[in-house]
Enzyme design. Structure first.
Site, PDB file in Angstrom:
ATOM      1  N   LYS A  94     -35.676  11.938 -29.451  1.00  0.00           N
ATOM      2  CA  LYS A  94     -36.823  12.474 -30.486  1.00  0.00           C
ATOM      3  C   LYS A  94     -37.762  13.423 -29.917  1.00  0.00           C
ATOM      4  CE  LYS A  94     -36.901   7.889 -32.618  1.00  0.00           C
ATOM      5  NZ  LYS A  94     -37.686   6.672 -33.282  1.00  0.00           N
ATOM      6  N   GLY A 133     -34.155   7.947 -16.448  1.00  0.00           N
ATOM      7  CA  GLY A 133     -33.229   6.776 -16.524  1.00  0.00           C
ATOM      8  C   GLY A 133     -31.914   7.229 -17.154  1.00  0.00           C
ATOM      9  N   GLY A 140     -40.963   7.031 -15.699  1.00  0.00           N
ATOM     10  CA  GLY A 140     -42.199   7.585 -16.277  1.00  0.00           C
ATOM     11  C   GLY A 140     -43.139   8.505 -15.524  1.00  0.00           C
TER      12      GLY A 140
END
Length: 400
Positions: A200, A357, A380
């Site tokens: 997305k 990841g 992150g």
């Protein structure tokens, strides 16, 4: 911030000093056995260098998400033996910060021993960056070293708070990560390209906006490419897309044009009627995608064009796959481009840094992880770095 201002182990006098090292050993454990010791092996250079310099290492780390509660299955005591095996020197489990056990372990720590503290996230003050918990951490050490880039985007007591209370520096893994990322975007050899994939646009708006001002070529893949194709008027059938972000995609393309960055989108696609292992599929031109089809990967012409484009580049940053690589055969595009990047890297023509990841999983599946210049295991933190954010754990080191 200027990464050159951050001290390293080489800038500190460690002999006879107690050295608190924030490490990332958040490893998968099944039935009491570590199933992937990559992160344990990664901290070995820092701990060994501290020991070699005459310092006394005290390791602080987390495991899982206990949310300030003691969860026995997440105790770091299970990692003392694997750490000792990796370090080939004695590791003593020291218990929780503030406990009599920890105080005694610190007082009795012998030269050559490494202490391992209990999971810092068992204490609510860790994630709250509580000043008192930071002081408790600082009280058992003379020097602080952060070797956990993957936790540097969190302003926690063991990653940020304690850095203000002790002489601080970056560990070897952190040092290598900062050097690689600095070379990739802060001071790259141009032309520089970025691959950004994933499902997305909404999850990577900040990444895309930041990169168009930094790189010469931006390759957009995965489900997010469908939103850009939609913005350019291409039919995408039943493909995953975010119609409400079409205007955002156009704004990103306009910003890219203004900054001289070329956005490279797929020119063909691998389509299927269903998203399933071994599903019947075909390669289609962009104007030939059926209304009942889904775009699940880039096509071979796209890979060939992108390979040609990357052959003219000198630096590459990669985050996110080009297709649904977890399901065969929709990883072909990602794997083919990854192998092309690996070949360019091995020939010395390209410096390649990748992270996240899904990205690491895709590169592992392609068998090219060892051929990239640098692979970041951070998720992150790597993404926030791509967004151009200041990472608290790194910023705190730079203030000393």
């Amino acid at each position: 911030m200027d990464l050159k201002t951050i001290k390293t182990i080489d800038d500190l006098e460690l002999r006879g000093q107690r050295v608190l090292i924030r490490v990332d050993i958040n490893v998968p454990i099944r039935d009491g056995v570590v199933t992937d010791d990559t992160r344990i092996r990664a901290i070995v250079p820092t701990v060994r260098d501290v020991l070699a310099a005459g310092g006394k290492p005290i390791l602080a780390a987390h495991l899982g998400r206990p949310k300030g509660q003691v969860v026995e299955d997440l105790s770091l005591s299970a990692l003392a033996a694997p750490l000792q095996e990796a370090l080939t020197s004695d590791v003593v489990f020291a218990g929780a910060i503030g406990s009599d056990e920890a105080r005694a372990a610190v007082e009795e720590q012998a030269d050559g021993d490494t202490l391992l503290l209990e999971n810092v996230r068992f204490h609510a003050g860790e994630e709250a960056n509580d000043p008192e918990f930071a002081k408790a951490l600082a009280a058992i050490a003379d020097i602080y070293i952060n070797d956990a880039f993957s936790a540097a985007h969190r302003a926690h007591a063991s990653t940020e708070g304690v850095a203000h209370l002790l002489p601080s520096a970056a560990g070897r893994q952190m040092q290598a990560e900062l050097a690689a990322l600095g070379a990739a975007l802060e001071d790259p050899t141009r032309p520089v390209a970025a691959v950004v994939g994933g499902a997305k646009v909404s999850t990577k708006i900040d990444v895309l906006t930041h990169l168009v001002a930094k790189v010469d070529k931006l390759i957009v893949g995965g489900g997010m490419a469908n939103t850009f194709l939609l913005a350019n008027g291409h039919p995408i059938g039943k493909s995953l897309a975010e119609a409400d972000l079409v205007e955002t995609a156009r704004e990103i393309m306009t910003a890219a044009e203004a900054s001289g960055c070329r956005i490279l989108l797929p020119i063909d696609a691998t389509c299927a009627l269903e998203f399933a292992e071994g599903a019947s599929h075909r390669v289609a031109a962009l104007d030939d995608i059926g209304s009942d089809e889904m775009v699940l990967d880039v096509g071979p012409r796209s890979v060939a064009e992108l390979t040609t484009e990357l052959a003219t580049c000198r630096t590459l940053v990669w985050n996110g796959p080009l297709g649904a690589f977890e399901i065969d055969p929709f990883g072909a595009g990602t794997f083919s481009l990854a192998r092309a990047v690996a070949d360019l890297t091995k020939s010395g023509e390209l410096t390649s840094a990748a992270g996240g990841g899904d990205t690491v999983a895709a590169l592992n599946a392609a068998g090219v992880t060892d051929d990239f210049s640098y692979i970041s295991t951070a998720g992150g933190a790597f993404l926030e770095w791509l967004e151009g954010r200041e990472l608290p754990g790194i910023a705190a080191l730079g203030r000393h």
